[in-house]
Motif scaffolding. Structure first.
Motif, short mmCIF file in Angstrom:
data_model
loop_
_atom_site.label_atom_id
_atom_site.label_comp_id
_atom_site.label_asym_id
_atom_site.label_seq_id
_atom_site.Cartn_x
_atom_site.Cartn_y
_atom_site.Cartn_z
N ILE A 63 0.82 -1.20 0.00
CA ILE A 63 0.00 0.00 0.00
C ILE A 63 0.86 1.26 0.00
O ILE A 63 2.08 1.19 0.18
N THR A 64 0.19 2.36 -0.20
CA THR A 64 0.89 3.64 -0.29
C THR A 64 1.19 4.11 1.13
O THR A 64 0.43 4.85 1.73
N HIS A 65 2.28 3.67 1.65
CA HIS A 65 2.63 3.94 3.04
C HIS A 65 4.14 4.01 3.14
O HIS A 65 4.84 3.27 2.45
N PRO A 66 4.68 4.89 4.02
CA PRO A 66 6.15 5.02 4.10
C PRO A 66 6.85 3.70 4.36
O PRO A 66 7.96 3.49 3.90
N SER A 67 6.20 2.81 5.10
CA SER A 67 6.87 1.56 5.45
C SER A 67 6.89 0.57 4.30
O SER A 67 7.62 -0.41 4.33
N GLY A 68 6.07 0.81 3.28
CA GLY A 68 5.99 -0.15 2.18
C GLY A 68 5.36 -1.44 2.60
O GLY A 68 5.63 -2.50 2.04
N GLY B 201 4.37 10.00 -19.72
CA GLY B 201 5.63 9.81 -20.45
C GLY B 201 6.83 9.69 -19.55
O GLY B 201 7.85 10.36 -19.74
N PHE B 202 6.72 8.81 -18.58
CA PHE B 202 7.80 8.63 -17.60
C PHE B 202 8.94 7.82 -18.19
O PHE B 202 8.72 6.76 -18.79
N VAL B 203 10.15 8.35 -18.08
CA VAL B 203 11.34 7.59 -18.47
C VAL B 203 12.23 7.49 -17.24
O VAL B 203 12.69 8.51 -16.72
N SER B 204 12.42 6.27 -16.78
CA SER B 204 13.15 6.09 -15.53
C SER B 204 14.60 6.55 -15.65
O SER B 204 15.26 6.32 -16.65
N ASP B 205 15.04 7.21 -14.60
CA ASP B 205 16.41 7.70 -14.54
C ASP B 205 17.24 6.68 -13.76
O ASP B 205 16.72 5.74 -13.17
N TYR B 206 18.54 6.93 -13.76
CA TYR B 206 19.45 6.13 -12.95
C TYR B 206 19.12 6.37 -11.48
O TYR B 206 18.92 7.50 -11.06
N LYS B 207 19.02 5.35 -10.67
CA LYS B 207 18.65 5.46 -9.25
C LYS B 207 17.36 6.25 -9.07
O LYS B 207 17.28 7.23 -8.33
N GLN B 208 16.33 5.79 -9.75
CA GLN B 208 15.08 6.53 -9.75
C GLN B 208 14.37 6.45 -8.40
O GLN B 208 14.27 5.40 -7.78
N ARG B 209 13.87 7.62 -7.99
CA ARG B 209 13.01 7.67 -6.82
C ARG B 209 11.64 8.14 -7.27
O ARG B 209 11.56 9.01 -8.15
N ILE B 210 10.58 7.58 -6.70
CA ILE B 210 9.24 8.12 -6.90
C ILE B 210 8.75 8.56 -5.54
O ILE B 210 8.64 7.75 -4.62
N ILE B 211 8.50 9.87 -5.40
CA ILE B 211 8.13 10.39 -4.10
C ILE B 211 6.63 10.66 -4.06
O ILE B 211 6.10 11.34 -4.94
N VAL B 212 5.97 10.10 -3.09
CA VAL B 212 4.55 10.36 -2.88
C VAL B 212 4.47 11.50 -1.88
O VAL B 212 4.89 11.35 -0.74
N GLY B 213 3.94 12.64 -2.32
CA GLY B 213 3.97 13.84 -1.49
C GLY B 213 5.09 14.74 -1.99
O GLY B 213 5.64 14.52 -3.07
N GLY B 214 5.44 15.73 -1.18
CA GLY B 214 6.46 16.68 -1.61
C GLY B 214 7.86 16.23 -1.27
O GLY B 214 8.05 15.21 -0.62
N PRO B 215 8.86 16.99 -1.70
CA PRO B 215 10.24 16.60 -1.43
C PRO B 215 10.65 16.76 0.03
O PRO B 215 11.62 16.16 0.47
N MET B 216 9.88 17.54 0.81
CA MET B 216 10.25 17.74 2.20
C MET B 216 9.69 16.66 3.12
O MET B 216 10.37 16.17 4.02
N MET B 217 8.43 16.33 2.94
CA MET B 217 7.80 15.38 3.86
C MET B 217 7.24 14.15 3.18
O MET B 217 6.68 13.28 3.84
N GLY B 218 7.35 14.06 1.87
CA GLY B 218 6.81 12.90 1.17
C GLY B 218 7.66 11.67 1.44
O GLY B 218 8.73 11.75 2.04
N PHE B 219 7.16 10.55 0.98
CA PHE B 219 7.95 9.33 1.17
C PHE B 219 8.14 8.65 -0.17
O PHE B 219 7.36 8.83 -1.10
N ALA B 220 9.21 7.85 -0.25
CA ALA B 220 9.53 7.18 -1.50
C ALA B 220 8.66 5.94 -1.64
O ALA B 220 8.55 5.14 -0.71
N ALA B 221 8.01 5.80 -2.80
CA ALA B 221 7.18 4.63 -3.04
C ALA B 221 8.07 3.43 -3.32
O ALA B 221 9.17 3.58 -3.87
N ASP B 222 7.59 2.27 -2.92
CA ASP B 222 8.38 1.06 -3.13
C ASP B 222 8.42 0.64 -4.59
O ASP B 222 9.46 0.30 -5.13
N ASN B 223 7.23 0.61 -5.20
CA ASN B 223 7.19 0.22 -6.60
C ASN B 223 6.03 0.92 -7.28
O ASN B 223 5.30 1.67 -6.65
#
Lengths: 354, 767
Positions: free
Chosen positions: B89-94, B322-344
């Protein structure tokens, strides 16, 4: 697809601890120029030697502690310590004195406590105090500022001879006997019976100066400029330096005594002489060993100001900055304990439990 | 221009808002799969009410709220439930949790809705119920169930409603675009909240000054509504102004007490997205099935805001842009300050997902290795809660829990400002999160062990008390026996009838239940004083809390005091009742039974006394008859129960059967006694009473003694026979059980055998 998992925040201000340190080094440049102008090439030799010893000791200890040497050297903290000690020592100090000072600063006062961030005392001041207590003569030998010497300064070869071989500094056309002379602080302290006005007019060190002693006043103004630059860059807050200068000024005003023979000097004299500005903006602002909160820093700075005045006016040491800073380094955790800021949503500062 | 207040600390990170505000809120194609996690909010996860294979319509409820602190979940499109299973689920803990998966049929058919043109016609409870059933939660990030927030405790008067349109996080523009495009709906939602909160006299809409279009749109909508309570307030951009605490401070200058709620200050804060959702839920009857989300980042071809169905997999959203994955891609749910990285990419958009940030590595570089802390204090200058982050960092590292709490770790809002400014790149917030987790765990464990200790201590106390009570009863019985003997002697000296024996029996019986009235009174007085002192304590506590203005506990204490007051009254009543009782009974001299019997009944209060007295007044025969009746009744119930148990084939059937048998036994005993008594009475009445008094007394004594002997002998015999009969029964049963165990090759054969043998031994002993 599996994505990279890191925790928030995902962005940070660009910059590293090394940048802070570099800013401090840049900010000493006006002071270095002023010192070199008045006291000659010996100042630069001090800085170079201190830096070499400092980096050398730091690398040696990092190697012994099996740390990544380049990674830690890049925080430039050893270089800052070297610059601060180099600037505090009298010009043309023997090389071994600098080596001993840097050894105590880097190895004893810093690395043995766990390295950067763990030292309870200001490393440069530890080195300075060790030298001052062990080698009082060498540590109080300031050469006469150039303007009083007919604008003449020791040549590079003479300087190197003095520093490395212990040769006497011989300057052609020296107006005063010997190459050293009393600093303004010493003159003021040793003054007995003369009114401040008389002292100022009698002594060329004061009579040829604008505010508080030839050379020294400009050195202090230069360090003040560097300090303002650092405050502008938000390397530190105004709290500690301003409260220190305020406390020093207030005490000086109280004991000025209208410029009588028992006067201890005016506030302006105290601000612009000795290591006042250097201490206010480069020594007591060392974040590692100072108090942490804004209110704490105000108390920290003010107490240092008081101690500086007491030590430089009533003791036999050339100046009081080093002792005052070290004593208050001791007291910093105590100050922290009583000056915790009020947290959002709390009525008063949280009561400490004993 | 309204006054605004300054907050401490704060940072000014790169805004990065322009990328996603270029075009209007868009939509994307229907995803191949809708994943609806059951926990999209704070509180208990919802419970699925659909089954796999079932077809659902758009807006149909698929999961109902579990308890008060929960929210419903609705199908965001029409289709078939393809699975109800655990997914990431969409949760910081994955972590993985229960999700309802819908396979869309592509028709997107709405379920019948329940719109309401004029909600003022509805009761408030009805509106709240509709909000709750629409599954609306705070859409700013935390996901607090809105129905609870819109219905604060009745003792709180809410005068200020704040709509949070601050959106201080970099990159996110969902609220910005919503304000630009749906300002009227936001304000209508705000008015709906005001209707619910009754006393609101100002609606403050807080917006940072980096959103001039949004401010203009909101102002225009406010002017159109002509509602004097609405104020659109803009203030300088600074992170984290959008935190609830910070926003309240900026707009009102007030601080929420630590650990408290805005409602304590008469304030409720709602996200503007929540206002729109509530408005749509009430007026259009639409449940919360879609939201506006910012899709942004340099790895995307298209960066914009979209109105997206809940449950749309993030991967699908990215693919549509049109997402093209970058090297060491992160997907952040929320903003860059308090969001969390999605697992997949399979995690879904949920009710609180306000942004999907797919940055390139260049755009948001990975954190540099941490250097030592130089205590520069930059974090302290940045902290919006006026904490000392570097001190917290040192204490976290040394796991100094006491110091951490002393430095108010739990007032940290984890905004990340300290980590952002740290020149040594220390992940400070991580340390605080870890420490908070450790401390919470420790607290829980401590609470558990405290509870266990309390239980143990209370048990010990109970044992001691029971022991003391037993001792007291024994003592009382002895006393009563003595008294009874005396009484018997007295009665023997007077002309007496044959009931003497029964009377002494009765005395014995009652005395065994009696506690000395003096101790009883002392007990009641003690109860009263202790209740009073509890009340005083609670009052004192309240006083100190008022002094410290610790509002959060005040309510709890007030209710405690009320309880204590009730208890004091209760105790007082009991004591009064007792005193009265005592007076009455002592005013009836020569009836020690009544006097004694009134004492125990005091325990149950005055009401309980009268039946007891009645019982005492009853003659023995009546009493026995009543006993027989009650046993019959109990037997009826027991038999009933046994039959039921037998039918249901429950394991307690055996025990019940035993109970029934016992009751039957008791009944026959009681009947026998009753018959005996009837005989006695008739015998007594036939006795001639014309003899002289001394003879009569002697005769009575003789008779009583003889009868007592006879009775004792008889009951002994009876008892023995009964015992033998019951033993035989038990032996039979034990035998069958043993046989059964042998058949089934049970582990307990030995135990059964042993029991059987013992019973046999007993039988031979008795007979």
């Amino acid at each position: 697809m599996q994505f990279l998992k890191v925790t928030s925040p995902h962005t940070s201000k660009q910059g590293q601890a090394g940048n802070v340190m570099l800013s401090v080094i840049y900010a000493t440049i006006p002071g270095i120029i002023a010192l070199t102008y008045f006291f000659g090439v010996g100042v630069l030799i001090n800085l170079i030697l201190a830096s070499l010893f400092g980096l050398g000791f730091e690398a040696l200890i990092l190697y012994m502690r099996q740390r990544d040497i380049t990674f830690y050297l890049k925080d430039y903290s050893a270089l800052v310590t070297a610059f601060l000690l180099g600037l505090a020592l009298p010009a043309y100090t023997p090389w071994w004195l600098i080596a001993v000072g840097m050894f105590f600063s880097i190895v004893i006062a810093k690395q043995l406590y766990g390295g950067l961030g763990f030292n309870p005392f200001n490393p440069a001041m530890i080195g300075y105090v060790v030298l001052l207590i062990s080698f009082p003569l060498e540590m109080s030998s300031w050469i006469t500022p150039a303007p009083l010497n007919g604008g003449e300064l020791p040549s590079l070869s003479a300087a190197l001879g003095k520093v490395f071989l212990g040769h006497e500094l011989i300057m052609e056309g020296a107006l005063l006997d010997g190459y050293t002379s009393a600093t303004p602080l010493e003159l003021m302290r040793q003054n007995d019976g003369q009114l401040v006005n008389q002292l100022y007019s009698d002594n060329p060190l004061f009579s040829q100066a604008l505010f508080a002693g030839v050379g020294w006043e400009w050195v202090n103004i230069a360090f003040l400029a560097g300090g303002i630059y650092l405050m502008y860059k938000r390397v530190f807050t105004w709290h500690a330096p301003i409260s220190m200068l305020a406390a020093l000024g207030i005490l000086a005003a109280v004991f000025y005594d209208g410029g009588s023979s028992s006067s201890l000097g005016s506030p302006l004299f105290h601000w612009l002489t000795g290591a006042t500005m250097f201490g206010a903006f480069f020594i007591i602002t060392d974040p590692v060993s100072s108090a942490v909160s804004n209110r704490g820093r105000i108390v920290f700075g003010a107490l240092i100001g008081v101690l500086i005045f007491v030590i430089r006016s009533f003791s036999n040491y050339p100046d009081g900055v080093a002792f005052a800073v070290l004593l208050l380094n001791f007291a910093a955790p105590f100050i922290d304990y009583y000056t915790k800021p009020r947290t959002y949503g709390h009525k008063s500062k949280s009561k400490s439990k004993g | 221009m309204r006054q605004i207040w300054e907050t401490p600390g704060g940072i000014h990170p790169e805004q990065n808002k322009h990328q996603s505000t270029g075009e209007q809120i868009g939509t994307i194609a229907m995803p191949p799969e809708i994943i609806l996690p059951m926990g999209q909010h704070i509180g208990a996860p919802a419970t699925p009410i659909v089954e796999v294979g079932q077809t659902v319509l758009k807006g149909e409820c698929v999961a109902k709220p579990e308890g008060f602190f929960s929210a419903a979940i609705h199908a965001s499109t029409s289709g078939t439930i393809s699975a109800i299973e655990e997914r990431t689920i969409t949760h910081p803990s994955g972590m993985r949790a229960l999700c309802v998966i819908i396979k869309p049929d592509g028709k997107d058919t709405w379920a019948p809705l329940n719109p309401c043109d004029d909600y003022t016609q509805l009761s408030k409870d009805e509106i709240l119920e509709r909000i709750r059933n629409a599954g609306i939660v705070g859409m700013g990030g935390a996901g607090f169930p809105t129905a609870i927030k819109a219905n604060p405790k009745s003792n709180r008067k809410i005068t200020t409603l704040i709509l949070n349109g601050t959106e201080c996080e970099p990159y996110i523009t969902a609220d910005d675009m919503l304000m630009r495009e749906r300002a009227d709906e936001i304000l209508l939602g705000a008015q709906l909240f005001c209707h619910l909160l009754t006393d609101v006299n100002e609606i403050l809409i807080g917006i940072e000054d980096n959103k001039p279009e949004a401010i203009a749109a909101m102002q225009a909508a406010a002017n159109a509504l002509n509602d004097e309570r609405i104020h659109v307030v803009s203030f300088p951009t600074k992170y984290p102004s959008g935190g609830e605490k910070q926003l309240i401070q900026i707009l009102t200058g007030k601080e929420i007490p630590s650990g408290g709620l805005p409602a304590q200050l008469g304030i409720v804060v709602q996200n503007i997205g929540t206002a729109v959702a509530c408005h749509r839920a009430i007026v259009h009857g639409e449940p919360l099935i879609s939201r506006v989300t910012t899709v942004v980042g340099q790895t995307l071809e298209k960066q914009r805001n979209i109105n997206v169905l809940m449950g749309t997999p993030i991967g699908f959203v990215l693919q549509e842009h049109g997402f093209v994955s970058d090297y060491k891609q992160r997907i952040i749910v929320g903003g860059p300050m308090m969001g969390f990285a999605a697992d997949n990419q399979n995690v879904p958009i949920i009710k609180t997902t306000n942004c999907i940030l797919a940055p390139s590595t260049k755009e948001l570089p990975l954190p540099a290795p941490a250097q030592p802390c130089i205590r520069c204090g930059m974090c302290e200058q940045a902290c919006p809660a006026s904490l000392l982050p570097q001190q917290l960092y040192w204490f976290s590292r040394s796991e100094d829990v006491e110091k951490l709490e002393e430095h108010n770790l739990f007032d940290c809002i984890e905004c990340g400002a300290c980590s952002y400014v740290c020149p040594s790149n220390i992940p400070l917030v991580q340390y605080y999160r870890a420490s908070k987790g450790t401390i919470k765990l420790q607290r829980e464990e401590k609470a558990k062990s405290d509870h266990a200790r309390l239980r143990f201590e209370q048990r010990q106390e109970r044992i001691v008390k029971a022991e003391a009570e037993k001792e007291a009863k024994r003592e009382a019985r002895k006393q009563a026996a003595l008294e009874a003997k005396k009484l018997m002697a007295e009665k023997a000296a007077q002309p007496a009838n044959g009931e003497t024996e029964n009377t002494t029996n009765a005395v014995d019986k009652t005395a065994s239940k009696v506690v000395d009235p003096v101790t009883q009174k002392a007990k009641l007085t003690r109860a009263l004083t202790s209740a009073q002192s509890r009340l005083e304590r609670a009052n004192a506590q309240l006083q100190t809390n008022i002094d410290e203005d610790n509002g959060s506990r005040k309510d709890a204490l007030q209710s405690k005091i009320k309880q204590a007051e009730l208890k004091v009254n209760d105790a007082q009543n009991k004591l009064d009742a007792f005193n009265k009782e005592h007076d009455i009974s002592s005013s009836e001299p020569g009836t020690p039974q009544a006097k004694n019997s009134s004492a125990p009944s005091n325990d149950k209060g005055k009401d309980a006394t009268s039946p007891a007295l009645k019982k005492m007044a009853m003659s023995d025969a009546e009493k026995q008859a009543a006993a027989v009746a009650s046993i019959e009744k109990r037997l009826g119930v027991a038999t009933q129960k046994y039959k039921e148990a037998q039918e249901a084939n429950t394991p307690t059937a055996d025990a019940l059967k035993l109970g029934v048998e016992k009751l039957e036994q008791k009944l026959s005993d009681a009947k026998a006694v009753l018959a005996q008594q009837a005989n006695d009475v008739s015998a007594n009445t036939t006795q001639p009473v014309s003899k002289n008094e001394a003879d009569a007394a002697l005769g009575a004594i003789e008779r009583a003694q003889a009868k007592a002997k006879a009775k004792a002998a008889m009951t002994d015999d009876e008892k023995k026979q009964d015992q033998i009969a019951s033993l035989k029964k038990r032996i039979d049963k034990a035998k069958t059980r043993l046989n059964k165990a042998k058949d089934e090759n049970d582990d307990n054969i030995a135990a059964f055998e042993n029991a059987y043998n013992k019973l046999q031994d007993k039988l031979t002993q008795i007979s």
